[in-house]
Design a protein around this motif. Structure first.
Motif, PDB file in Angstrom:
ATOM      1  N   GLU A 141      -6.789  51.158 -23.432  1.00 35.32           N
ATOM      2  CA  GLU A 141      -5.890  50.642 -22.388  1.00 35.32           C
ATOM      3  C   GLU A 141      -4.484  50.518 -22.972  1.00 35.32           C
ATOM      4  OE1 GLU A 141      -5.859  47.232 -18.930  1.00 35.32           O
ATOM      5  OE2 GLU A 141      -7.066  46.923 -20.721  1.00 35.32           O
ATOM      6  N   HIS A 147      -3.277  41.602 -26.876  1.00 37.41           N
ATOM      7  CA  HIS A 147      -3.487  42.664 -25.886  1.00 37.41           C
ATOM      8  C   HIS A 147      -3.564  42.053 -24.480  1.00 37.41           C
ATOM      9  CE1 HIS A 147      -5.267  46.118 -23.800  1.00 37.41           C
ATOM     10  NE2 HIS A 147      -4.751  46.838 -24.754  1.00 37.41           N
ATOM     11  N   THR A 148      -4.295  40.939 -24.352  1.00 38.66           N
ATOM     12  CA  THR A 148      -4.413  40.277 -23.050  1.00 38.66           C
ATOM     13  C   THR A 148      -3.061  39.703 -22.621  1.00 38.66           C
ATOM     14  OG1 THR A 148      -6.636  39.658 -23.729  1.00 38.66           O
ATOM     15  CG2 THR A 148      -5.806  38.602 -21.750  1.00 38.66           C
ATOM     16  N   LYS A 193      -8.311  49.357 -29.115  1.00 41.51           N
ATOM     17  CA  LYS A 193      -8.150  48.682 -27.818  1.00 41.51           C
ATOM     18  C   LYS A 193      -7.003  49.316 -27.033  1.00 41.51           C
ATOM     19  CE  LYS A 193      -9.678  44.540 -28.520  1.00 41.51           C
ATOM     20  NZ  LYS A 193      -9.619  43.311 -29.233  1.00 41.51           N
ATOM     21  N   LYS A 236      -7.325  40.818 -29.611  1.00 39.80           N
ATOM     22  CA  LYS A 236      -7.732  40.457 -28.240  1.00 39.80           C
ATOM     23  C   LYS A 236      -6.658  39.625 -27.543  1.00 39.80           C
ATOM     24  CE  LYS A 236     -11.240  37.769 -25.752  1.00 39.80           C
ATOM     25  NZ  LYS A 236     -10.489  36.577 -25.335  1.00 39.80           N
ATOM     26  N   PHE A 237      -6.176  38.583 -28.243  1.00 38.56           N
ATOM     27  CA  PHE A 237      -5.182  37.666 -27.664  1.00 38.56           C
ATOM     28  C   PHE A 237      -3.916  38.420 -27.248  1.00 38.56           C
ATOM     29  CE2 PHE A 237      -1.337  35.128 -28.531  1.00 38.56           C
ATOM     30  CZ  PHE A 237      -1.521  34.053 -27.699  1.00 38.56           C
ATOM     31  N   THR A 263      -8.544  33.482 -28.213  1.00 44.07           N
ATOM     32  CA  THR A 263      -8.585  34.504 -29.263  1.00 44.07           C
ATOM     33  C   THR A 263     -10.060  34.738 -29.620  1.00 44.07           C
ATOM     34  OG1 THR A 263      -8.635  33.136 -31.259  1.00 44.07           O
ATOM     35  CG2 THR A 263      -6.503  33.358 -30.168  1.00 44.07           C
ATOM     36  N   GLU A 264     -10.297  35.750 -30.473  1.00 41.50           N
ATOM     37  CA  GLU A 264     -11.685  35.995 -30.895  1.00 41.50           C
ATOM     38  C   GLU A 264     -12.275  34.774 -31.602  1.00 41.50           C
ATOM     39  OE1 GLU A 264     -10.132  39.349 -32.354  1.00 41.50           O
ATOM     40  OE2 GLU A 264     -10.925  40.579 -30.728  1.00 41.50           O
ATOM     41  N   LYS A 270      -0.813  42.433 -21.398  1.00 44.72           N
ATOM     42  CA  LYS A 270      -1.276  42.927 -20.089  1.00 44.72           C
ATOM     43  C   LYS A 270      -0.840  41.974 -18.973  1.00 44.72           C
ATOM     44  CE  LYS A 270      -5.674  44.237 -18.131  1.00 44.72           C
ATOM     45  NZ  LYS A 270      -7.096  44.378 -18.415  1.00 44.72           N
ATOM     46  N   GLU A 271      -0.917  40.680 -19.255  1.00 45.21           N
ATOM     47  CA  GLU A 271      -0.595  39.671 -18.233  1.00 45.21           C
ATOM     48  C   GLU A 271       0.902  39.417 -18.102  1.00 45.21           C
ATOM     49  OE1 GLU A 271      -2.873  36.079 -18.551  1.00 45.21           O
ATOM     50  OE2 GLU A 271      -4.769  37.152 -18.330  1.00 45.21           O
ATOM     51  N   ILE A 295      -4.938  31.843 -23.380  1.00 49.60           N
ATOM     52  CA  ILE A 295      -5.741  33.043 -23.641  1.00 49.60           C
ATOM     53  C   ILE A 295      -6.551  32.782 -24.904  1.00 49.60           C
ATOM     54  CG2 ILE A 295      -5.672  35.521 -24.200  1.00 49.60           C
ATOM     55  CD1 ILE A 295      -4.588  34.908 -21.390  1.00 49.60           C
TER      56      ILE A 295
END
Ligand code: SAM
Length: 214
Positions: A86, A55-56, A82, A52-53, A194-195, A59-60, A192
């Motif tokens: 995307e 990937h975000t 994921k 999650k971390f 993380t899970e 993206k940013e 950001i």
């Protein structure tokens, strides 16, 4: 985080275009600019879990290349899924044990390293396996640019205290240290979650973080 026995996860990892495959990892040092096809900085997360971390982050920050590293196919599978939902051109994965990190990146090839909620390995005899241990810091020292930074977050106070004590012997210094990241306005800028950070901060656990350099 270990999701056991996910049928076919090894095959998915082996066939994924987002994964830099084990068969070519040994030839990777010095070639990361070629792998991404540009000169952008390279940021890596070691022990990324489901991704999650990273990937975000990818993206940013489209002007930075990201590599997510995870030991288990069954976990990496989630990060691949994921990416299938995307796709990001600046994110790639490695399925490997971080013990060999300096055999996959060349000297100074990495601009930033993230360790997020690393496994604590609570027994003293396993201290060398902890990702912020002096043994791992020596590996990071070999691949991180001289002006590079390493960021570590955890809710595990014992692991964090250990990590802070490991800095000096290897010549590392802290640029920032907090024992309550979510209460620190400056360090929270651009944070950001993380899970694990979402899970443990929701339980009321304070999050520790350091940013280090040498
Ligand atoms: N970073 C994620 C987060 O904050 O949500 C996941 C944290 S989870 C506790 C730690 C992850 O690191 C697990 O998925 C584990 O498989 C991975 N890991 C632990 N030791 C590793 C190693 N030596 N090399 C690569 N991955 C490792």
């Amino acid at each position: 985080m270990r999701l056991k026995n996910i049928t076919g996860s090894r095959e998915v990892v082996a066939g994924s275009p987002y994964v830099v495959q084990e068969s070519i990892q040994q030839s990777c040092p010095g070639t990361w600019k070629k792998i991404f096809g540009n000169d952008n900085p390279v940021f890596i997360e070691i022990g990324m879990g489901k991704g999650k971390f990273i990937h975000t982050m990818a993206k940013e920050h489209s002007d930075t290349n990201f590599v997510g590293i995870e030991k288990y196919s069954s976990v990496l599978l989630r990060a691949i899924q994921k990416m299938e939902q995307e796709e990001l051109p600046n994110l790639r994965f490695l399925r490997m044990d971080a013990e060999n990190i300096d055999k996959v990146f060349g000297p100074g090839e990495v601009d930033r390293i993230y360790l997020n909620f690393s496994d604590p390995w609570p027994k003293d005899r396993h201290a060398k396996r902890r990702l912020p241990s002096r043994e791992f810091l020596a590996r990071y020292d070999r691949i991180l640019k001289p002006e590079g930074r390493l960021e570590f977050k955890t809710d595990n106070r014992k692991l964090f205290d250990f990590a802070v004590e490991e800095l000096e012997p290897g010549g590392w210094r802290a640029e920032a240290v907090t024992y309550d990241l979510h209460g620190d306005e400056r360090l929270m800028e651009g944070n950001i979650m993380t899970e694990y950070e979402e899970k443990f901060s929701a339980m009321g656990n304070p999050i520790c973080k350091y940013i280090i350099y040498r």
